[in-house]
Design an enzyme around this catalytic site. Structure first.
Site, short mmCIF file in Angstrom:
data_model
loop_
_atom_site.label_atom_id
_atom_site.label_comp_id
_atom_site.label_asym_id
_atom_site.label_seq_id
_atom_site.Cartn_x
_atom_site.Cartn_y
_atom_site.Cartn_z
N LYS A 51 0.91 -1.05 -0.06
CA LYS A 51 0.04 0.27 -0.05
C LYS A 51 0.88 1.27 0.14
O LYS A 51 1.07 1.80 1.13
CB LYS A 51 -1.06 -0.05 1.24
CG LYS A 51 -2.40 0.93 1.08
CD LYS A 51 -3.26 0.51 2.05
CE LYS A 51 -4.41 1.65 1.93
NZ LYS A 51 -5.01 2.04 0.72
N1 PMP Z 1 -7.60 -2.05 -3.17
C1 PMP Z 1 -6.69 -0.80 -3.12
C2 PMP Z 1 -6.09 -0.38 -4.35
C3 PMP Z 1 -7.17 -0.14 -2.05
O1 PMP Z 1 -6.64 1.13 -2.00
C4 PMP Z 1 -7.90 -0.67 -0.82
C5 PMP Z 1 -8.14 0.47 0.42
N2 PMP Z 1 -7.31 0.16 1.32
C6 PMP Z 1 -8.62 -1.86 -1.01
C7 PMP Z 1 -8.01 -2.40 -2.18
C8 PMP Z 1 -9.34 -2.33 -0.01
O2 PMP Z 1 -8.66 -2.64 1.35
P1 PMP Z 1 -9.17 -2.51 2.78
O3 PMP Z 1 -10.52 -3.30 2.56
O4 PMP Z 1 -7.89 -2.92 3.76
O5 PMP Z 1 -9.49 -1.12 2.99
#
Ligand code: PMP
Length: 286
Positions: free
Chosen positions: A150
């Site tokens: 991330k």
């Molecule tokens: N994919 C991307 C590219 C994201 O930025 C996010 C948000 N964090 C997600 C998927 C979903 O992840 P999460 O459920 O941990 O927020």
């Protein structure tokens, strides 16, 4: 006045500023998390922090704050800002360096924690469901800047979002560099066919969402068959239901993809059931 953590101090929003020499700004060199709190308590903080430290490890970035201190900073951000239902943005940047990209010139990483509110879509959109369009821009190759990281570099996802907006859709579907369905611009993708709940596997080019994992758990507990397998757009076009999951978006139905109506064009019963179960989970667990 909201207060924001920057490297050891709580600073008022108007004064919360970082150096223009921070490599997070100059190069997108850093990692982050988006985390939610419900009723003043943080949902799955440990998993978010584990993902943050794993992202940092993958980009060879040493987080200058121990895990348990980081957890306390997040909790303090909610308390200090008097928030109940909140969104926390936690960042670790490479820190201040010179204008070259050599990270050895950045002696110390920076930690920033912002707590605020967030609403990605209006309540009407949750009711009617999203329209999506497949973006021409794919996610990063899984052996490049892995989508599992991330990172602060969201440009591919931003381009995808711009393409979707230009085409009049609410949200973009992104493909893997190579083949297959990856994710939304800030959400993971699911489809439902004959009550089987399917999402791409974590080793595919996706960010492994905390919400995704929670939804897989509650779907299995609710008695649905769940499957992590590669998806093509064909499988989405012909699914009974489609939905997205994410910390900010939570669980939102999708009713149209690239002009094709998904199912009967309404947010489907399995999506509604899982959304209700997710709501109950966050109330119970947070
Ligand atoms: N994919 C991307 C590219 C994201 O930025 C996010 C948000 N964090 C997600 C998927 C979903 O992840 P999460 O459920 O941990 O927020």
């Amino acid at each position: 006045m909201p207060r924001i953590w920057i490297d050891g101090s709580w600073i008022e929003k108007a004064d919360a500023k970082i150096s223009v020499f921070d490599h997070g700004l100059l190069y997108g060199d850093g990692v982050f998390e988006g985390i939610r709190a419900y009723g003043g308590r943080i949902f799955r903080l440990r998993q978010h922090l584990e993902r943050l430290y794993a992202s940092a490890k993958a980009i060879w970035l040493e987080v200058p704050v121990p895990f348990d201190v980081m957890a306390r900073i997040c909790e303090e951000a909610i308390r200090l800002n008097d928030l109940q239902d909140a969104y926390i943005r936690l960042l670790v940047t490479r820190g201040v360096g010179d204008l070259g990209l050599d990270p050895r010139k950045c002696p110390k990483a920076s930690v920033i924690c912002i707590a605020d509110r967030i609403a990605l879509f209006s309540p009407e959109v949750y009711e009617r469901g999203l329209t999506m369009m497949t973006a021409a821009t794919p996610v990063h190759h899984r052996e490049g800047v892995s989508p599992r990281i991330k990172s602060l570099n969201y440009l591919a996802h931003i381009l995808a979002k711009i393409e979707a907006i230009a085409a009049g859709a609410d949200e973009a579907l992104m493909l893997e560099a190579g083949s297959g369905v990856s994710e939304g611009v800030g959400e993971n993708v699911f489809c439902v066919r004959k009550r089987v709940v399917v999402t791409p596997p974590a080793y595919a080019g996706i960010l492994r969402g905390i919400t995704r994992d929670a939804v897989l758990e509650i779907a299995a507990q609710a008695g649905y068959e769940v499957r992590e397998s590669n998806l093509t757009r064909y499988e989405l076009f012909t699914a009974d239901e489609m939905f997205l999951t994410g910390t900010a978006a939570e669980l939102v139905g999708v009713v149209k993809l690239d002009g094709r109506v998904i199912g009967d064009g309404k947010v489907g019963p399995v999506t509604r059931d899982l959304a209700a179960r997710f709501k109950a989970l966050v109330a119970r667990e947070s």
